[in-house]
Write an enzyme that holds these catalytic residues in place. Structure first.
Site, PDB file in Angstrom:
ATOM      1  CB  THR A 125      39.254  21.780 -35.851  1.00 10.34           C
ATOM      2  OG1 THR A 125      38.573  22.761 -35.103  1.00 10.34           O
ATOM      3  CG2 THR A 125      37.938  21.284 -36.675  1.00 10.34           C
ATOM      4  CG  ASP A 126      39.011  23.063 -30.630  1.00 10.11           C
ATOM      5  OD1 ASP A 126      38.716  23.541 -31.789  1.00 10.11           O
ATOM      6  OD2 ASP A 126      39.219  23.948 -29.653  1.00 10.11           O
ATOM      7  CD  GLU A 127      35.979  25.656 -35.100  1.00 14.91           C
ATOM      8  OE1 GLU A 127      34.906  25.603 -35.576  1.00 14.91           O
ATOM      9  OE2 GLU A 127      36.861  26.496 -35.131  1.00 14.91           O
ATOM     10  CE1 TYR A 150      37.196  23.728 -41.014  1.00 16.97           C
ATOM     11  CE2 TYR A 150      36.774  24.463 -39.029  1.00 16.97           C
ATOM     12  CZ  TYR A 150      37.621  24.053 -39.459  1.00 16.97           C
ATOM     13  OH  TYR A 150      38.792  23.691 -39.385  1.00 16.97           O
ATOM     14  CE  LYS A 154      39.451  19.537 -40.576  1.00 17.38           C
ATOM     15  NZ  LYS A 154      40.601  19.454 -41.537  1.00 17.38           N
TER      16      LYS A 154
END
Ligand code: NAD
Ligand code: TYD
Length: 338
Positions: A125-127, A150, A154
């Site tokens: 994810t870009d997060e 989260y 990741k």
């Protein structure tokens, strides 16, 4: 070609199962999922029942079970999507995020390396990059700066995959995608939650000032990118995946568009307390995947959102069944205190 898709009964995983089954008719597909609260076998039931796809209910953190599955089935390619995926749940309790997202990924890497899997695509994810100000976009070399448990889990899994590429000359790529939307999306995330709440005449709990920006990508466009990365992506490389600038919208704008499509009143929106460390804006630079793999998103946001709303209108049994039982305890816990 023998392909394993993990997280195959979840939102993106189930869309990917359908996409690969259609686009690569000769591939043998094994769909793996633990069927946690977020997994729903109904999402892929047609393909499993017809025998097109084999389903395995397995926990990716069970290293012994994963090792024997890989020993038996001799996969050529793995798409790894199984994860705990909701930021709000990770704020309530981070333990399962570390277990599934980090330890589960490691179990898959160990088995893939040992049993000579030819290619591994790790869906991230870009997060992991953290939060952006009003301008700019993340590139693949932007330093990782996750702000939620989260995103931190990741980021840890991304680094483990990249370390396997370096240490073991392992053939893996990492993809980092912006927010997806589309069919089979679990109704705890913004778009499906607000569509279904509006259909039920319930309030739409908008966090903070509603001005946080997300770059939305229709899930099928994400699946197209993942197949390209699997077939033509380079080992040890990260590929950003994201929507066009027209799909970069504030939560307020997305909410207004949902209400407009459904013909529901604006006073359903309820401003509630903000999410802790709520990332202000996400956007990714997709030059690399565009230049190397010829990928660009093809679904304009307005069209994708209208198709998504129509799907939730036509599949009410699917989401009404989910929005009961344990879901209601989660909802109460997450929203009552805001
Ligand atoms: P999801 O929560 O809808 O699906 C996750 C699936 O993983 C579920 O079916 C669940 O049952 C399964 N799972 C969870 N723990 C497991 C375990 N221990 N063993 C086996 N299966 C397990 O998530 P999603 O939105 O489909 O996301 C899929 C992947 O894509 C995740 O890795 C996520 O980080 C990533 N991603 C999601 C988005 C997004 O907008 N949804 C954007 C970028 C990246
Ligand atoms: P979400 O769908 O949880 O995805 P992510 O946190 O991974 O981006 O949230 C998308 C945006 O919507 C995010 O800015 C938080 C906001 N949001 C709300 O305003 N209300 C809600 O009830 C939810 C779930 C999210």
């Amino acid at each position: 070609m023998k392909v394993l898709i993990t997280g195959a009964a979840g939102f993106i995983g189930s869309n990917l199962v359908h996409y690969v089954a259609k686009e690569r008719p000769s591939w043998q597909i094994t769909a793996l999922d633990l069927l946690t609260y977020a997994g729903n076998l109904k999402n892929i039931a047609d393909l499993v029942e017809s025998g097109r796809v084999s389903f395995r209910k397995t926990d990716i953190t069970d290293a012994t079970a994963i090792d024997s599955l890989f020993e038996r089935e001799k996969f050529d390619l793995v798409f790894h999507l199984a994860a705990e995926s909701h930021v709000d749940r990770s704020i309530m309790s981070a333990r399962e995020f570390v277990s599934t997202n980090v330890m589960g990924t490691q179990a898959l890497l160990d088995a893939s390396y040992k049993h000579k899997v030819g290619r591994f695509v790790h869906i991230s994810t870009d997060e992991v990059y953290g939060s952006l100000g009003p301008t700019g976009a993340f590139v693949e070399t932007t330093p990782l700066d996750p702000t939620s448990p989260y995103a931190a889990s990741k980021a840890a899994s991304d680094l483990m995959v990249l370390a396997f590429c370096k240490t073991h000359n392992f053939n893996a790529s990492v993809t980092r995608c912006t927010n997806n939307y589309g069919f089979y999306h679990f109704p705890e995330k913004l778009i499906p939650l607000f569509i279904t709440n509006a259909m039920e005449g319930k309030n739409l709990p908008l966090y903070g000032d509603g001005m946080n920006v997300r770059s939305w990508l229709f899930v099928t466009d994400h699946c197209d990118a993942l197949l390209r990365v699997a077939e033509k992506g380079r080992a040890g490389e990260v590929y950003n995946i994201g929507g066009n600038s027209e799909a970069e919208l504030t939560n307020k704008e997305v909410t207004r568009m949902i209400l407009e499509i459904l013909g529901k009143p604006a006073d359903l929106v309820e401003r509630v307390g903000d999410r802790p460390a709520h990332d202000r804006r996400y956007a990714v630079d997709t030059t690399k995947i565009k230049n190397e793999l010829g990928w660009t998103p093809s679904t304009p946001f307005k069209e994708g959102l209208a198709r998504t709303v129509a799907w939730y209108q036509e599949n009410q049994e699917w989401w009404r069944e989910i929005k009961s039982g344990a879901y209601l305890s989660y909802y109460e816990k997450n929203y009552a205190s805001r």
